[in-house]
Design an enzyme around this catalytic site. Structure first.
Site, PDB file in Angstrom:
ATOM      1  N   SER A 126       0.828  -1.209   0.000  1.00  0.00           N
ATOM      2  CA  SER A 126       0.000   0.000   0.000  1.00  0.00           C
ATOM      3  C   SER A 126       0.860   1.255   0.000  1.00  0.00           C
ATOM      4  O   SER A 126       1.986   1.258   0.514  1.00  0.00           O
ATOM      5  CB  SER A 126      -0.869  -0.023   1.261  1.00  0.00           C
ATOM      6  OG  SER A 126      -1.423   1.225   1.524  1.00  0.00           O
ATOM      7  N   TYR A 151      -1.811  -1.490  10.967  1.00  0.00           N
ATOM      8  CA  TYR A 151      -2.074  -1.947   9.588  1.00  0.00           C
ATOM      9  C   TYR A 151      -0.878  -1.603   8.698  1.00  0.00           C
ATOM     10  O   TYR A 151      -0.358  -2.452   7.973  1.00  0.00           O
ATOM     11  CB  TYR A 151      -3.362  -1.294   9.049  1.00  0.00           C
ATOM     12  CG  TYR A 151      -3.517  -1.444   7.551  1.00  0.00           C
ATOM     13  CD1 TYR A 151      -3.955  -2.646   6.998  1.00  0.00           C
ATOM     14  CD2 TYR A 151      -3.232  -0.386   6.669  1.00  0.00           C
ATOM     15  CE1 TYR A 151      -4.090  -2.794   5.613  1.00  0.00           C
ATOM     16  CE2 TYR A 151      -3.360  -0.530   5.297  1.00  0.00           C
ATOM     17  CZ  TYR A 151      -3.797  -1.739   4.774  1.00  0.00           C
ATOM     18  OH  TYR A 151      -3.916  -1.875   3.408  1.00  0.00           O
ATOM     19  N   LYS A 155       2.071  -3.953   6.526  1.00  0.00           N
ATOM     20  CA  LYS A 155       2.459  -3.851   5.107  1.00  0.00           C
ATOM     21  C   LYS A 155       3.984  -3.744   4.995  1.00  0.00           C
ATOM     22  O   LYS A 155       4.599  -4.396   4.158  1.00  0.00           O
ATOM     23  CB  LYS A 155       1.784  -2.641   4.444  1.00  0.00           C
ATOM     24  CG  LYS A 155       0.284  -2.801   4.266  1.00  0.00           C
ATOM     25  CD  LYS A 155      -0.040  -3.960   3.329  1.00  0.00           C
ATOM     26  CE  LYS A 155      -1.491  -4.350   3.339  1.00  0.00           C
ATOM     27  NZ  LYS A 155      -1.804  -5.677   2.872  1.00  0.00           N
TER      28      LYS A 155
HETATM   29  P1  NAD Z   1     -11.085  -7.281   1.211  1.00  0.00           P
HETATM   30  O1  NAD Z   1     -11.321  -7.295   2.673  1.00  0.00           O
HETATM   31  O2  NAD Z   1     -12.241  -7.041   0.315  1.00  0.00           O
HETATM   32  O3  NAD Z   1     -10.376  -8.646   0.751  1.00  0.00           O
HETATM   33  C1  NAD Z   1      -9.556  -9.403   1.592  1.00  0.00           C
HETATM   34  C2  NAD Z   1     -10.126 -10.814   1.649  1.00  0.00           C
HETATM   35  O4  NAD Z   1      -9.283 -11.628   2.424  1.00  0.00           O
HETATM   36  C3  NAD Z   1     -11.505 -10.854   2.270  1.00  0.00           C
HETATM   37  O5  NAD Z   1     -12.390 -11.491   1.371  1.00  0.00           O
HETATM   38  C4  NAD Z   1     -11.317 -11.666   3.557  1.00  0.00           C
HETATM   39  O6  NAD Z   1     -12.443 -12.472   3.851  1.00  0.00           O
HETATM   40  C5  NAD Z   1     -10.085 -12.475   3.229  1.00  0.00           C
HETATM   41  N1  NAD Z   1      -9.244 -12.847   4.384  1.00  0.00           N
HETATM   42  C6  NAD Z   1      -8.754 -12.031   5.361  1.00  0.00           C
HETATM   43  N2  NAD Z   1      -7.977 -12.750   6.202  1.00  0.00           N
HETATM   44  C7  NAD Z   1      -7.969 -14.029   5.738  1.00  0.00           C
HETATM   45  C8  NAD Z   1      -7.331 -15.226   6.169  1.00  0.00           C
HETATM   46  N3  NAD Z   1      -6.570 -15.261   7.259  1.00  0.00           N
HETATM   47  N4  NAD Z   1      -7.531 -16.342   5.439  1.00  0.00           N
HETATM   48  C9  NAD Z   1      -8.315 -16.336   4.346  1.00  0.00           C
HETATM   49  N5  NAD Z   1      -8.938 -15.240   3.886  1.00  0.00           N
HETATM   50  C10 NAD Z   1      -8.761 -14.094   4.587  1.00  0.00           C
HETATM   51  O7  NAD Z   1      -9.936  -6.212   0.944  1.00  0.00           O
HETATM   52  P2  NAD Z   1      -9.360  -5.640  -0.426  1.00  0.00           P
HETATM   53  O8  NAD Z   1      -9.711  -4.215  -0.518  1.00  0.00           O
HETATM   54  O9  NAD Z   1      -9.722  -6.554  -1.532  1.00  0.00           O
HETATM   55  O10 NAD Z   1      -7.813  -5.714  -0.125  1.00  0.00           O
HETATM   56  C11 NAD Z   1      -7.022  -6.815  -0.512  1.00  0.00           C
HETATM   57  C12 NAD Z   1      -5.584  -6.595  -0.071  1.00  0.00           C
HETATM   58  O11 NAD Z   1      -5.094  -5.387  -0.662  1.00  0.00           O
HETATM   59  C13 NAD Z   1      -5.395  -6.431   1.430  1.00  0.00           C
HETATM   60  O12 NAD Z   1      -4.198  -7.068   1.803  1.00  0.00           O
HETATM   61  C14 NAD Z   1      -5.291  -4.942   1.617  1.00  0.00           C
HETATM   62  O13 NAD Z   1      -4.556  -4.610   2.750  1.00  0.00           O
HETATM   63  C15 NAD Z   1      -4.560  -4.541   0.353  1.00  0.00           C
HETATM   64  N6  NAD Z   1      -4.782  -3.132   0.018  1.00  0.00           N
HETATM   65  C16 NAD Z   1      -6.055  -2.682  -0.163  1.00  0.00           C
HETATM   66  C17 NAD Z   1      -6.269  -1.341  -0.454  1.00  0.00           C
HETATM   67  C18 NAD Z   1      -7.670  -0.819  -0.655  1.00  0.00           C
HETATM   68  O14 NAD Z   1      -7.862   0.391  -0.689  1.00  0.00           O
HETATM   69  N7  NAD Z   1      -8.683  -1.666  -0.820  1.00  0.00           N
HETATM   70  C19 NAD Z   1      -5.183  -0.464  -0.560  1.00  0.00           C
HETATM   71  C20 NAD Z   1      -3.888  -0.968  -0.369  1.00  0.00           C
HETATM   72  C21 NAD Z   1      -3.699  -2.321  -0.086  1.00  0.00           C
HETATM   73  C1  UD1 Z   2      -6.824   4.784   3.718  1.00  0.00           C
HETATM   74  C2  UD1 Z   2      -5.718   4.348   4.633  1.00  0.00           C
HETATM   75  C3  UD1 Z   2      -4.671   3.603   3.838  1.00  0.00           C
HETATM   76  C4  UD1 Z   2      -5.306   2.411   3.161  1.00  0.00           C
HETATM   77  C5  UD1 Z   2      -6.472   2.902   2.295  1.00  0.00           C
HETATM   78  C6  UD1 Z   2      -7.231   1.743   1.701  1.00  0.00           C
HETATM   79  C7  UD1 Z   2      -5.690   6.015   6.451  1.00  0.00           C
HETATM   80  C8  UD1 Z   2      -4.936   7.136   7.065  1.00  0.00           C
HETATM   81  N1  UD1 Z   2      -5.175   5.498   5.326  1.00  0.00           N
HETATM   82  O1  UD1 Z   2      -6.265   5.674   2.753  1.00  0.00           O
HETATM   83  O2  UD1 Z   2      -3.644   3.159   4.696  1.00  0.00           O
HETATM   84  O3  UD1 Z   2      -4.365   1.737   2.340  1.00  0.00           O
HETATM   85  O4  UD1 Z   2      -7.385   3.672   3.088  1.00  0.00           O
HETATM   86  O5  UD1 Z   2      -7.987   1.085   2.665  1.00  0.00           O
HETATM   87  O6  UD1 Z   2      -6.711   5.586   6.949  1.00  0.00           O
HETATM   88  N2  UD1 Z   2     -12.413  11.284   3.316  1.00  0.00           N
HETATM   89  C9  UD1 Z   2     -13.417  12.188   3.622  1.00  0.00           C
HETATM   90  N3  UD1 Z   2     -14.595  11.686   4.110  1.00  0.00           N
HETATM   91  C10 UD1 Z   2     -14.819  10.349   4.304  1.00  0.00           C
HETATM   92  C11 UD1 Z   2     -13.774   9.447   3.981  1.00  0.00           C
HETATM   93  C12 UD1 Z   2     -12.578   9.953   3.499  1.00  0.00           C
HETATM   94  O7  UD1 Z   2     -13.256  13.396   3.476  1.00  0.00           O
HETATM   95  O8  UD1 Z   2     -15.903   9.968   4.769  1.00  0.00           O
HETATM   96  C13 UD1 Z   2     -11.146  11.806   2.785  1.00  0.00           C
HETATM   97  C14 UD1 Z   2      -9.973  11.487   3.682  1.00  0.00           C
HETATM   98  O9  UD1 Z   2      -9.786  12.496   4.630  1.00  0.00           O
HETATM   99  C15 UD1 Z   2      -8.824  11.408   2.653  1.00  0.00           C
HETATM  100  C16 UD1 Z   2      -9.507  10.950   1.357  1.00  0.00           C
HETATM  101  O10 UD1 Z   2     -10.902  11.185   1.541  1.00  0.00           O
HETATM  102  O11 UD1 Z   2      -8.316  12.679   2.471  1.00  0.00           O
HETATM  103  C17 UD1 Z   2      -9.292   9.469   1.072  1.00  0.00           C
HETATM  104  O12 UD1 Z   2      -9.653   8.736   2.233  1.00  0.00           O
HETATM  105  P1  UD1 Z   2      -9.762   7.149   2.244  1.00  0.00           P
HETATM  106  O13 UD1 Z   2     -10.633   6.691   1.137  1.00  0.00           O
HETATM  107  O14 UD1 Z   2     -10.132   6.727   3.627  1.00  0.00           O
HETATM  108  O15 UD1 Z   2      -8.312   6.674   1.871  1.00  0.00           O
HETATM  109  P2  UD1 Z   2      -6.894   7.074   2.526  1.00  0.00           P
HETATM  110  O16 UD1 Z   2      -7.062   7.760   3.807  1.00  0.00           O
HETATM  111  O17 UD1 Z   2      -6.114   7.774   1.477  1.00  0.00           O
END
Ligand code: NAD
Ligand code: UD1
Length: 341
Positions: A126, A151, A155
């Protein structure tokens, strides 16, 4: 050439389901494994509809080493993409052990089995590893900052686990993809983000407000020293992000990596403010959103966006969908969900 098999851990979740669709379209066999701790079967069913296949789905916990070994004994896995982790930043501050146990144990188990079997590993990292950057945009060469949440710590630690294992064990190679802010849904509206409870992230909060599930969106701070006072992010379309995984997996399985451990930023390179995102959402979907300006959210980074050129050059991948297309897809998905209830 024989078809390669990719294991997608956490493949029933938001990113994993989109990646599964793109891997299938690119000719990979996909095995999905998930413990359903943060999802139901909606996305899995959507994936089957889009691909027209009943893809193998194994219900299992990656923290269970024996179960991981059994899975790798049952399929000849060429690469594993590891999504199975918890991802709520705030919750990780309140319950760090939940995050350390799940996110670290699951990955350590995968690494041990990947080492024993000889398997490529793609880790979903991330932009959080860059913290509040001193210089923008951030490239893969920018320094990582000490994490502000458990969290974020997981990562950084998992990146380090992968780097060290690749160095020590010749049987594995690894890529870490650092996602910026993934948003939107598949154009079919059959798969998308399904946050549990009140969404923390911006776009699901916007779509739930627009559909009437939430009363009002709070914009966290409009007094930042940015062009319009709101935070700047690099919002990356989920389908574009999913396609980056196909390029990365292909690079690994076809032996095209320049180093045995590589890191790529996955973003657009274009900063978009929170207000710009809201007004674009309103415009493209022809609606008015109920929002108010609220205090800054503690822990928020003011601005972060990436320089995607290293990934573009080495992976041969580039973000394609416009912000308008992405925000239309996010709204179509929310309406699809509303229609299902
Ligand atoms: P998500 O929660 O939709 O998907 C993760 C999946 O993993 C879920 O379906 C959950 O049931 C499963 N899971 C969790 N722990 C498990 C375990 N121990 N064994 C088996 N299954 C398990 O989340 P996502 O948004 O799809 O994110 C996927 C990955 O990408 C995560 O590692 C997250 O940290 C990373 N990531 C996501 C974002 C984002 O904004 N969505 C940003 C940066 C990194
Ligand atoms: C967040 C996490 C990041 C993670 C990512 C995906 C934090 C500090 N960071 O990123 O580690 O990888 O989510 O899960 O939590 N915002 C509003 N109103 C809302 C929600 C968000 O104004 O109701 C704003 C936030 O202040 C930010 C932007 O929208 O400026 C994006 O927020 P968000 O979608 O939560 O993502 P990040 O904070 O960038």
């Amino acid at each position: 050439m024989a078809k390669k098999t990719v294991l997608v851990s956490g493949g029933a979740g938001y990113i994993g389901s989109h990646v599964t669709v793109e891997l299938d379209a690119a000719g990979y066999d996909v095995v999905i494994a998930d413990n359903f701790s943060n999802c139901d079967r909606t996305n899995y069913k959507g994936v089957c509809k889009i691909t027209g296949k009943e893809l193998p789905l194994i219900e299992m916990d990656f923290c269970d080493l024996q179960a991981v070994r059994k899975l790798f004994d049952s399929y000849k896995i060429d690469a594993v993409i590891h999504f199975a982790a918890f991802k709520a930043v705030g919750e990780s501050v309140d319950d760090p052990l939940k995050y350390y146990v799940n996110n670290l144990e699951s990955f350590l188990n995968i690494l041990q089995v990947a080492r024993d079997k000889g398997c490529n590993v793609l880790f979903s990292s991330s932009a959080t590893v860059y913290g509040e950057p001193e210089k923008l945009p951030v490239s893969e060469l920018s320094e990582r900052k000490p994490s502000t949440s458990p969290y974020g710590n997981t990562k950084q630690m998992c990146e380090d686990f992968l780097r060290d294992c690749v160095k020590a064990y010749p049987t594995i190679k690894g890529i870490a993809l650092r996602y910026f802010n993934p948003i939107g849904a598949h154009p079919s509206a059959l798969i998308g983000e399904l946050p549990r409870g009140v969404p923390n992230n911006l776009v699901p909060f916007i779509t739930q407000t627009a559909i009437g599930k939430r009363e009002c969106l709070s914009v966290f701070g409009n007094d930042y020293p940015t062009p319009d006072g709101t935070c700047l992010r690099d919002f990356i379309d989920i389908v574009d992000l999913a396609k980056a995984h196909v390029f990365a997996v292909t690079r690994m399985v076809e032996g095209k990596m320049e180093e045995n451990y590589e890191i790529f930023n996955i973003g657009t390179g274009r900063p978009v403010s929170v207000m710009e995102l809201i007004t674009t959402f309103e415009k493209v979907n022809n609606l008015k959103l109920n929002y108010k300006i609220a205090p800054r959210r503690p822990g928020d980074v003011m601005s972060v966006w990436c320089d995607p050129t290293i990934g573009e050059k080495k992976l041969g991948w580039k973000a394609q969908r416009t912000l308008e297309e992405t925000l239309a897809s996010a709204w179509a998905w929310e309406k699809y969900l509303a229609g299902k209830k």
